[in-house]
Design a protein around this motif. Structure first.
Motif, short mmCIF file in Angstrom:
data_model
loop_
_atom_site.label_atom_id
_atom_site.label_comp_id
_atom_site.label_asym_id
_atom_site.label_seq_id
_atom_site.Cartn_x
_atom_site.Cartn_y
_atom_site.Cartn_z
N MET A 89 22.37 32.26 -12.24
CA MET A 89 21.93 31.06 -11.10
C MET A 89 21.53 30.01 -11.78
N ASP A 90 20.98 29.99 -13.08
CA ASP A 90 20.60 28.58 -13.60
C ASP A 90 21.93 27.90 -13.84
N LEU A 91 23.13 28.56 -14.36
CA LEU A 91 24.13 27.78 -14.51
C LEU A 91 24.67 26.97 -13.18
N ILE A 92 24.77 27.79 -12.17
CA ILE A 92 25.29 27.28 -10.93
C ILE A 92 24.37 26.13 -10.50
N GLU A 93 23.11 26.39 -10.89
CA GLU A 93 22.18 25.37 -10.25
C GLU A 93 22.25 23.82 -11.09
N SER A 94 22.83 24.23 -12.25
CA SER A 94 23.00 22.95 -13.31
C SER A 94 23.68 21.78 -12.49
N LEU A 118 16.43 34.71 -5.00
CA LEU A 118 17.56 34.14 -5.42
C LEU A 118 18.45 33.67 -4.26
N TYR A 119 18.54 34.44 -3.02
CA TYR A 119 19.45 33.98 -1.97
C TYR A 119 18.93 32.60 -1.56
N ASN A 120 17.38 32.30 -1.60
CA ASN A 120 17.03 31.11 -0.91
C ASN A 120 17.21 29.85 -1.75
N ARG A 121 17.38 30.41 -3.20
CA ARG A 121 18.01 29.43 -4.03
C ARG A 121 19.30 28.90 -3.74
N LEU A 122 20.14 30.10 -3.60
CA LEU A 122 21.67 29.87 -3.32
C LEU A 122 21.62 29.05 -1.89
N LYS A 123 20.87 29.31 -0.91
CA LYS A 123 21.06 28.76 0.30
C LYS A 123 20.52 27.23 0.24
N ALA A 124 19.82 26.82 -0.71
CA ALA A 124 19.38 25.49 -0.94
C ALA A 124 20.40 24.93 -1.53
N LEU A 125 21.36 25.28 -2.46
CA LEU A 125 22.24 24.80 -3.15
C LEU A 125 23.42 24.35 -2.11
N THR A 126 23.67 25.43 -1.35
CA THR A 126 24.98 25.15 -0.43
C THR A 126 24.43 24.12 0.50
N LYS A 127 23.15 23.67 0.81
CA LYS A 127 22.93 22.52 1.40
C LYS A 127 22.68 21.28 0.56
N ALA A 224 31.06 21.92 -21.70
CA ALA A 224 30.96 23.12 -21.88
C ALA A 224 29.59 23.26 -22.85
N GLY A 225 29.56 22.45 -23.91
CA GLY A 225 28.47 22.51 -24.72
C GLY A 225 27.05 22.77 -24.07
N GLN A 226 26.85 21.85 -23.35
CA GLN A 226 25.63 22.12 -22.42
C GLN A 226 25.44 23.23 -21.65
N LEU A 227 26.60 23.49 -20.83
CA LEU A 227 26.42 24.50 -19.83
C LEU A 227 26.41 26.01 -20.62
N LEU A 228 27.25 26.00 -21.93
CA LEU A 228 27.16 27.47 -22.49
C LEU A 228 25.52 27.90 -22.64
N ASP A 229 24.88 26.76 -22.83
CA ASP A 229 23.22 27.12 -23.36
C ASP A 229 22.56 27.98 -21.99
N LEU A 230 23.20 27.47 -20.78
CA LEU A 230 22.61 27.98 -19.70
C LEU A 230 23.02 29.56 -19.31
N LEU A 231 23.97 29.84 -20.10
CA LEU A 231 24.50 31.25 -19.66
C LEU A 231 23.23 32.09 -20.21
N SER A 232 23.08 32.87 -19.23
CA SER A 232 22.16 34.02 -19.61
C SER A 232 22.55 35.26 -20.08
N ALA A 233 21.97 35.64 -21.34
CA ALA A 233 22.67 36.61 -22.11
C ALA A 233 23.03 37.72 -21.61
N ALA A 234 22.03 38.34 -20.60
CA ALA A 234 22.19 39.67 -20.00
C ALA A 234 23.53 39.72 -19.33
#
Lengths: 1006, 200
Positions: A89-94, A118-127, A224-234
């Protein structure tokens, strides 16, 4: 008129239009649920300029897709699957992630089922405006709707649905943009399935759908550089999420049977004590037991095993090898668990739970390497002797709501976050959740099962709107269990029938009730009272006069409450239950009905009042020649405030009797104080502030300032101490078994270890804690010439290392532990404030019996009775102190808010104050703002270097102070500047003081 | 899990794919049903299905229940145990069933030209086969159809539909899921005269 379009399929395709599933009800019944689904052809694809789909008002995706990605030069749209949103989600929110995205209904619903936050965060993103996300309702479009096949897991079904939707999109794009004759064939953008599931990718490739993993996709992006940092390891390894686990997962070990617990405690194998959670770290708690000097540490949810603050628990100790030290880290429950879900926790083996557990274990792992010296006994809770559950003041966590519509009538499971940081969130089922938002509500815990991560509770009632004064005040009283209901009729019936008009009857024949019996007539003595401004319950008054022999007679006159409050009547039991009067900033919860407290007992000036007097003959050097106690009648000649008394004393023109007696008292008090200090009394400091209220009615705080202390404060204090000590000796002499006394145990040396260490390392100072005298002396030496407030700060910190004073019954503890550490007195009691403290009422009764004025009531001869009463009084006393402090804190918050608004309107920016660092954590510092008397926490998000040995934390320099690569070191006692704001906590609506460092480092960017 | 379903999602779709004002599929079967009823109708709104048989006007079985100037309308509702997701038998005396039949009776009594048949009785037997919201509306619509089928003279026919409000957006023809969550009302109207007949 609304245009109604109906495009539905004929009934022949009933298989697709009906969904059938089985549901297990709460009682274990299996129920077949049949739902209809209407498939349609008018679900838009959301791509600009599509000639098939109807235009919609919502922003559409660009016709060309995104052209910046390396792998897709012809343009593309991303179509992520559910796991991408769950784990990345952090990546998508970036802000940098700007690819046009197609969000499938299947995905959206799956996210909603998994985690509402998470759903609420996603909802906020779509708006949000800067994201290009189109929600495609694939389940309602006839071509993309699918039905679960036999033996297909819901997860596989969803994956298939996502693949079909992707394929549909690609054909849809090519169909709606046929090559135009005569033109070169247009390159069409592709819809790319983004998934972390390798099996899914494989299947997609077989079906000819282009797909990609998140990592690979991000690698091809512009940033790519900055965004790769946001990828969560899990995300890379943890793929298949829904394990259909069988039944509920057991999260906590069961308690041992109570017989085993009691036997274990008796045998010394198990330990019993009050559970005490760590306010800074919700995964940690302690239990103080007499067997160890340090409290037993409980680390982790499992070891705390469902204990709630105040519960009496039984603890099993771990092997010494596994002992740990408390963490230095601040772990906020809200931050860590923000994605946790009210409804499903424990219900299914959800991957969210695993995530939480992983996060928590990460937090716990950090603290393994610590020197053995800092370790303390560590154990786990194996049983609960007594739950101490009560009603807690809570807020509803808004993110846990499924629907915020007030029209919704359905039951929802939501989280209630208690105001106190010491409590876990409580799960609650309610029908009125939406209307409870922004309200303070009362919630009680009903049970806490082994299978449930959170306790379950129910809604009791609402207190009112958040931040309204009434609600906050009531919530304070409830939170600290202050009994605040009005006095009942039975209690009021115990008051003198004359009410307001009660007066001391004339001496002689008019005295039908024999009030004057054995009472000394001190009406002619020049008595005055000195109190804080606005004081209504005046319980002490003083006098002093020179005796012909050169000695001085000094008297302390205390309101004779025991004359009105007789033992064992309803008023007495109520006062015993209340224990003390509670002072809040704008309110006072009386222990006694106000007729007594502010009128009949109050030693108001110019009226005759009953008193209990202690009269000494003192030498001019303040040595006691003799002392006598007597019941009396006095008539106070004046009621001064501390300030008035001070001015009067300092005015050399005033030579009247009253002023002279104040001077006489003052000279004695200085000598008494000097003697006391010489004996080793501590001069302790506690942050005390005063709130200025705008007016009595609006009670809007306008400013906060520190309390001023004058000489006269000390005058009154010294005589009260003198009276208390003298009375203590007298009653202990007369009733060695049941005298009500007060003691302050010397703190264990270990309590000071940390402070000593900090002082040695940061300032090179030593603290001698061998005795109270030595401590007082070494505290006096802790002076930083450049920083006058430093000494106060050390005193405050030293005070916090100490134990609190308590009432006790002389027969129940050993004689050598009677001492009062802080006052350096071998014996002490409370005698001087019977209007507001119940212990004093008991002391009055005992003293009256000791001087032969009246027989002692039978209950005061019983040790167990006295002990029981004092237990209650001690607890009430503690609670009252905390409630008072919390009330001040609330008003400081309000005042700060007001001040912030004023200064903002003047364009001066936020409130900034100087503060001292009092504690360092791994990821933050605790600061103390002496001017406002508040403590705050500054946390850093960015990496910091924490040096636990030297109590320093290195913060990397912010952008403005670039160049200093090393960062800035902050250690305990450093002076910093903090910016103070009051912000509402997003979830709980709790007004919380937020501090950010301004100097030496600006932590706003960190 | 039912609380996890959005009543009306951001795209303007309801949980079953309909938009706000769309009705569920209506299917009507007017074929005669066994036992020689004078008129019958089986009507389904989506997954709500009711079957109505009308007998009469015929001679009253009990003389006490007749009126000298008009026909007596007798409504009886039976709800099949298998009609809802949880199997549950409801007796005849069930308050909810009584209320339902009372409502239907009160709706139709003034619509049927009862004065044409003094001292006789018109029986309306309603059997609920499946329930998925909008029970009353289905009963009323099916009864209208069955009455017409039986050839009983009516002043007008009654049509009913349920409406609910989700926040500020009105919805028509609620499913059980929606009915449980939203404040709702069933409205019966007579299209010829344009008068409302029932608001419940």
């Amino acid at each position: 008129m609304v245009e109604i379009t109906i495009r539905k399929r004929p009934q022949t395709e009933a298989v697709i239009t009906q969904r059938k599933f089985f549901k297990k009800t709460a009682r274990g019944k299996v129920v077949k649920v049949l739902r209809e689904r209407y498939l349609r052809d008018d679900v838009g694809c959301g791509i600009e300029g599509c000639r098939e789909c109807m235009a919609s008002n919502e922003p559409l995706l660009p016709a060309k897709g995104d052209l910046t990605h390396q792998l897709f030069p012809n343009g593309h749209y991303v179509l992520p699957d559910t796991n991408v949103f769950l784990s990345q989600m952090d990546l998508i929110e970036s802000d940098r992630f700007r690819s046009p995205m197609i969000l499938l209904q299947t995905v959206l619903e799956e996210v909603r089922h998994r985690s509402l936050p998470l759903y609420n965060r996603l909802k906020a993103l779509t708006k949000s405006e800067d994201k290009r996300i189109w929600t495609f309702y694939n389940e309602y479009r006839s071509e993309t709707a699918i039905v679960r096949e036999e033996n297909e897991t819901p997860n596989d079904r969803n994956d298939r649905g996502i693949r079909i939707a992707t394929a549909w999109y690609n054909t849809h794009i090519s169909l709606t943009r046929p090559p135009i004759r005569g033109q070169t064939k247009n390159a069409l953008p592709t819809v790319v399935l983004m998934t972390e599931d390798a099996a899914n990718r494989q299947k997609a490739e077989q079906a000819g759908i282009s797909c990609i993993s998140v990592r690979k996709y991000v690698e091809g992006m512009k940033d790519a550089g900055q965004l790769l940092d946001l990828l969560s390891a899990a995300g890379s390894d943890n793929i298949e999420p829904t394990q259909a686990s069988s039944g509920r997962q057991v999260l906590y070990p069961e308690y041992l049977p109570s017989a085993t617990l009691i036997a274990g405690v008796k045998a010394g194998e198990l330990y019993q004590g009050h559970f005490n959670p760590n306010p800074y770290n919700y995964l940690e708690g302690t239990v103080s037991v007499p067997a160890f000097s340090k409290p037993i540490l409980l680390v982790g949810r499992e070891n705390m095993n469902r204990a709630v603050q105040g519960d009496i628990v039984v603890v099993e100790l771990f092997d010494e090898k596994e002992w740990k030290a408390p963490t230095d880290e601040v772990v906020d429950q809200e931050a860590t668990l923000k994605n946790d879900d009210a409804e499903d926790s424990g219900e299914e083996g959800d991957e969210n739970a695993e995530e939480v557990i992983a996060k928590e274990s990460r937090v716990l792992r950090l603290e393994t390497q610590v020197p053995t010296s800092e370790r303390q006994p560590t154990g786990r809770v194996v049983g609960v002797i007594k739950r101490n559950w009560r009603a807690y003041v809570c807020h509803i966590d808004s993110t846990s709501l499924t629907s915020t519509l007030t029209t919704s009538l359905s039951t929802q499971t939501v989280f209630a976050t208690p105001v106190s940081r010491l409590l876990p969130r409580i799960r609650l089922r309610t029908r009125q959740a939406p209307s409870l938002l922004n309200q303070k509500i009362l919630v009680t815990i009903d049970r806490w099962d082994t299978t449930s991560r959170y306790p379950e509770g129910h809604f009791v009632r609402t207190l009112g709107k958040v931040e309204s004064k009434e609600a906050e005040q009531e919530s304070l009283l409830l939170e600290f269990e202050v009994p605040y209901r009005p006095f009942g009729k039975a209690i009021l019936d115990c008051l003198p029938p004359e009410g307001d008009s009660w007066v001391v009857p004339p001496k002689g024949d008019g005295d039908v009730r024999n009030i004057w019996r054995d009472r000394e007539d001190l009406r002619d003595v020049i008595v005055c009272s000195i109190d804080p401004p606005g004081c209504q319950d005046i319980d002490d008054a003083l006098h002093a006069k020179l005796l012909p022999n050169g000695n001085i007679e000094a008297g302390v006159h205390i309101a004779d409450v025991s004359h009105f409050v007789l033992p064992d009547n309803p008023m007495d039991s109520e006062a015993a239950a209340r224990g003390t009067t509670v002072y809040l900033v704008d309110n006072r919860i009386d222990m006694l009905p106000s007729l007594l407290g502010t009128n009949l007992c109050s030693l108001r000036p110019y009226v005759e009042r009953l008193a209990f007097s202690a009269i000494w003959e003192l030498t001019p050097d303040a040595d006691i020649v003799n002392v006598r106690f007597t019941k009396s009648v006095i008539q106070s000649k004046a009621a001064f405030t501390y300030e008035e008394a001070q001015i009067r004393k300092d005015d050399p023109h005033l030579q009247d009797e009253l002023t002279n007696s104040i001077r006489l008292l003052n000279s004695l008090a200085t000598k008494l104080k000097a003697k006391r200090m010489a004996a080793g009394a501590l001069n302790l400091a506690s942050p005390e502030v005063k709130i200025h209220l705008d007016s009595a009615e609006s009670s809007d705080p306008i400013d906060v300032e520190q309390k001023e202390l004058r000489e006269t404060n000390s005058l009154v204090e010294e005589f009260m101490l003198l009276a208390n000590v003298s009375v203590a000796r007298k009653i202990d002499e007369s009733f060695p078994q049941t005298a009500v006394l007060r003691r302050h145990l010397p703190p264990p040396k270990t309590n000071f270890e940390k402070l000593q260490d900090i002082l040695r390392k940061t300032k090179g100072m030593t603290l001698d804690v061998s005795s109270s005298g030595a401590l007082a002396a070494s505290l006096d030496k802790c002076i930083d010439p450049s920083e006058p407030a430093f000494n106060t700060l050390v005193r405050i910190m030293a005070t916090r290392c100490m134990l609190s004073a308590e009432y006790f019954c002389s027969g129940s503890v050993a004689r050598d532990t009677f001492g009062h550490y802080g006052l350096a007195s071998d014996i002490y009691t409370h005698f001087t404030s019977p209007i507001r403290r119940y212990a004093d009422v008991l002391v009055h009764r005992q003293l009256a019996a000791a001087i032969g004025f009246s027989p002692l009531h039978a209950s005061l001869h019983s040790k167990s009775h006295v002990e029981r009463v004092l237990d209650v009084v001690n607890r009430r006393h503690r609670m009252a102190q905390m409630a008072g402090r919390a009330s001040v804190e609330f008003y400081v918050g309000l005042a700060l808010k007001g001040r912030g608004e004023v200064s903002k309107s003047r364009g001066e920016g936020e409130v900034r104050e100087e503060a001292f660092v009092i504690r360092t954590f791994r990821n933050g510092v605790g600061v103390f703002v002496s001017k406002l008397g508040i403590e705050g926490l500054v946390t850093f998000k960015r990496d910091t270097q924490f040096d636990a040995d030297n109590y320093t934390i290195s913060v990397p320099g912010s952008a403005s102070t670039a160049g200093s690569k090393e960062g800035v070191k902050i250690s305990v006692f450093d002076k910093v500047v903090v910016q103070i704001e009051v912000e509402k906590d997003k979830n709980t609506q709790r007004g919380k003081v937020k501090m950010t460092l301004i100097e030496p480092v600006d932590s706003r960017a960190l | 899990m039912s609380s996890r379903i959005e009543i009306l999602n951001a795209g303007g779709y309801r949980s079953d794919g309909r938009r706000q004002y769309e009705l569920r599929t209506i299917s009507i079967d007017l074929s005669p049903q066994g036992s020689g009823a004078d008129g019958s109708a089986t009507l389904s709104h989506g997954l709500t299905q009711v079957s109505v048989c009308v007998f009469g006007p015929r001679e009253a079985k009990m003389r006490s229940q007749t009126y000298h100037d008009r026909a007596n309308v007798n409504v009886e509702v039976g709800i099949a145990a298998f009609s809802s997701s949880e199997r549950r038998k409801r007796g005849r005396g069930d308050k909810r069933i009584l209320e339902l039949s009372q409502t239907i009776k009160a709706t139709f009594e003034p619509v049927i030209q009862t004065s044409l048949y003094p001292r006789s009785q018109i029986d309306i037997y309603i059997q609920v086969l499946q329930q998925d919201g909008g029970l009353l509306q289905a009963c009323i619509n099916a009864t209208t159809l069955a009455l017409i089928n039986a050839g009983i003279p009516l002043y007008d026919f009654v049509c009913a539909v349920t409406g609910g409000v989700h926040s500020t957006s009105p919805l028509l023809d609620l499913t059980l899921l929606e009915e449980n969550d939203l404040p709702n009302v069933t409205v019966g109207v007579m299209p010829r005269t344009g008068k409302g007949r029932l608001v419940k």
